[in-house]
Design a protein around this motif. Structure first.
Motif, PDB file in Angstrom:
ATOM      1  N   ARG A 177       0.826  -1.216   0.000  1.00 18.59           N
ATOM      2  CA  ARG A 177       0.000   0.000   0.000  1.00 18.59           C
ATOM      3  C   ARG A 177       0.857   1.261   0.000  1.00 18.59           C
ATOM      4  N   LEU A 234      -6.566  -5.463   5.452  1.00 20.22           N
ATOM      5  CA  LEU A 234      -5.391  -5.024   4.679  1.00 20.22           C
ATOM      6  C   LEU A 234      -5.597  -5.278   3.186  1.00 20.22           C
ATOM      7  N   ASN A 248      -8.596  -5.393   1.697  1.00 25.15           N
ATOM      8  CA  ASN A 248      -9.577  -4.373   1.285  1.00 25.15           C
ATOM      9  C   ASN A 248      -8.902  -3.042   1.002  1.00 25.15           C
ATOM     10  N   GLN A 249      -7.968  -2.681   1.866  1.00 26.04           N
ATOM     11  CA  GLN A 249      -7.260  -1.403   1.682  1.00 26.04           C
ATOM     12  C   GLN A 249      -6.509  -1.412   0.353  1.00 26.04           C
ATOM     13  N   PHE A 272      -8.838  -0.690  -2.433  1.00 23.87           N
ATOM     14  CA  PHE A 272      -9.112   0.757  -2.462  1.00 23.87           C
ATOM     15  C   PHE A 272      -8.048   1.484  -3.287  1.00 23.87           C
ATOM     16  N   PHE A 273      -6.821   0.989  -3.204  1.00 27.60           N
ATOM     17  CA  PHE A 273      -5.717   1.588  -3.966  1.00 27.60           C
ATOM     18  C   PHE A 273      -5.520   0.924  -5.331  1.00 27.60           C
ATOM     19  N   LYS A 274      -6.453   0.056  -5.691  1.00 24.77           N
ATOM     20  CA  LYS A 274      -6.392  -0.650  -6.975  1.00 24.77           C
ATOM     21  C   LYS A 274      -5.077  -1.427  -7.149  1.00 24.77           C
ATOM     22  N   SER A 289     -16.057  -0.921   3.285  1.00 20.81           N
ATOM     23  CA  SER A 289     -15.492  -1.132   1.950  1.00 20.81           C
ATOM     24  C   SER A 289     -13.981  -0.905   1.923  1.00 20.81           C
ATOM     25  N   ILE A 290     -13.486   0.111   2.625  1.00 25.91           N
ATOM     26  CA  ILE A 290     -12.033   0.362   2.631  1.00 25.91           C
ATOM     27  C   ILE A 290     -11.375  -0.345   3.819  1.00 25.91           C
ATOM     28  N   ALA A 293      -6.271   7.258  -1.788  1.00 22.18           N
ATOM     29  CA  ALA A 293      -6.021   7.036  -3.208  1.00 22.18           C
ATOM     30  C   ALA A 293      -6.470   8.276  -3.990  1.00 22.18           C
TER      31      ALA A 293
END
Lengths: 243, 243
Positions: free
Chosen positions: A76, A102, A104-105, A108-110, B23-24, B220
């Motif tokens: 990340r 972690l 999922n995070q 979020f950052f693709k 979600s995040i 992000a």
């Protein structure tokens, strides 16, 4: 008592236990965040991104335990630093909810996270000519042999690649004995080792050309001395120190 | 929609909620660790420790909520960076176990934490001639007036001192209206403001000679744009960016 330069696997486990015990009260989430950040910082120091055109993939191998968690956090931060991380996380520990968070995070950052469904094709995602380094975050100081699948195969593949793509190891080279070093052939030969909190005895088996950092800047000087080592002299607000 | 340079208190609350939502899946512990680290980094940037002999006290005022938690984390990192932090934490929220752990962690680092028992003498610990800066981590973007005691008095005392000792504010100057800026006299005039995630509207009322950083590097780019602001261009592995 003389100053040790490394602590055994047994002592490392005691340090972790005390850091997260009732008297100090660090949480796993805090320590993992700082540990993962320090690994990302070491990668940024060794492989700085200079121009937009150059390669910037980082391929992160995340194991099932805390070493893997450090790798997920590292991925990340690397994304935030401008790298293009790709994570392979083949075995997930369902009982630790935080590991799922972690992941999922990372969504979020693709950041792509490959899973067990990619056991047969994960190597296709590791494009050697575009990859700055491979991060070995499979196993840490609590690893006990033998290596099980799919990790035995994964490590063998990394060994085949490590002449072409440098390996950055988190705390302990995966497959090595924490105290005795490399115990089987072929074995991972890290170009960069980031020891967390304090080096483990196996770090003495690093090649001379390898670069050794300590990271995970979260202990008090008295605590280091209690465990028999001198505190590391980190500079300014660095989260890593080259040894 | 035009690009905002700040988000309202309402939007800031929505951002926090989504960051820690299902979600995040960020946890408070992770975000607080990175936020507190970024404030410590800003202090290190503005007031670098050059020689052993110079002053190195940092006096941290920690409020009862998350802004105070950021201050507690900041204090720990400052200690690791070589400063001598002293924390005044007059009102503790017993229901959040994690705040107690942050205080335990400070004990581990031998950072003094003054409490309500020091309400009458805390100023004796703030030695202006030895203090690099005061950290205002009393209230953040969810603050609603009026100021209650002991905070009204604390802020008044800080106002009396701020010509002699610079104030570093975490996210929102305490006592200010998040959207409308200073609403009462006297009010805190920060020399340094570290906005977390994104500046709040009150930041436009900073003095021109003040230095403004953004910290809390954990979103992000798409997320920033969704909330109507351009992502900040942090450099390398910095956790702060000067605006």
């Amino acid at each position: 008592m003389s100053t040790l330069k490394a602590v055994s696997s047994k002592l490392a486990a005691e340090i972790d236990k005390e850091l997260m015990g009732p008297s100090i009260g660090f949480t796993l989430q805090q320590l993992m965040e700082l540990a993962g950040l320090s690994v990302a910082e070491a990668i940024n120091r060794e492989f700085p991104l200079k121009s937009a055109g150059e390669k910037k993939n980082v391929f992160i191998l995340a194991g099932p335990g805390n070493n893997g968690g450090d790798g997920l956090v590292c991925a990340r931060h690397l994304k935030l630093f401008g790298y293009n991380p790709i994570v392979y996380y083949p075995k997930r520990t369902e009982k630790v909810e935080f590991y799922k968070q972690l992941v999922n995070q990372l969504s979020f950052f693709k950041v792509p996270v490959l899973g067990p469904e990619n056991n047969d094709n994960w190597l296709e995602y590791l494009k050697a000519d575009k990859t700055v380094c491979i991060v070995d975050a499979l196993f840490g100081f609590s690893f006990k042999p033998p290596l099980r699948e799919p990790f035995a195969t994964i490590i063998k593949e990394v060994c085949d690649l490590q002449d072409k793509v440098p390996v950055v190891t988190v705390d302990v080279p995966s497959g090595w004995d924490v105290d005795d070093g490399p115990v089987s052939e072929p074995h991972i030969i890290p170009k960069i080792l980031v020891s967390l909190t304090v080096p483990k005895p196996c770090s003495q088996f690093l090649q001379k050309s390898s670069v050794h950092y300590v990271g995970g800047r979260f202990i008090a000087p008295e605590f280091a001395r209690k465990y028999g080592f001198e505190p590391f002299e980190y500079q300014s607000c660095d989260q890593i120190l080259k040894l």
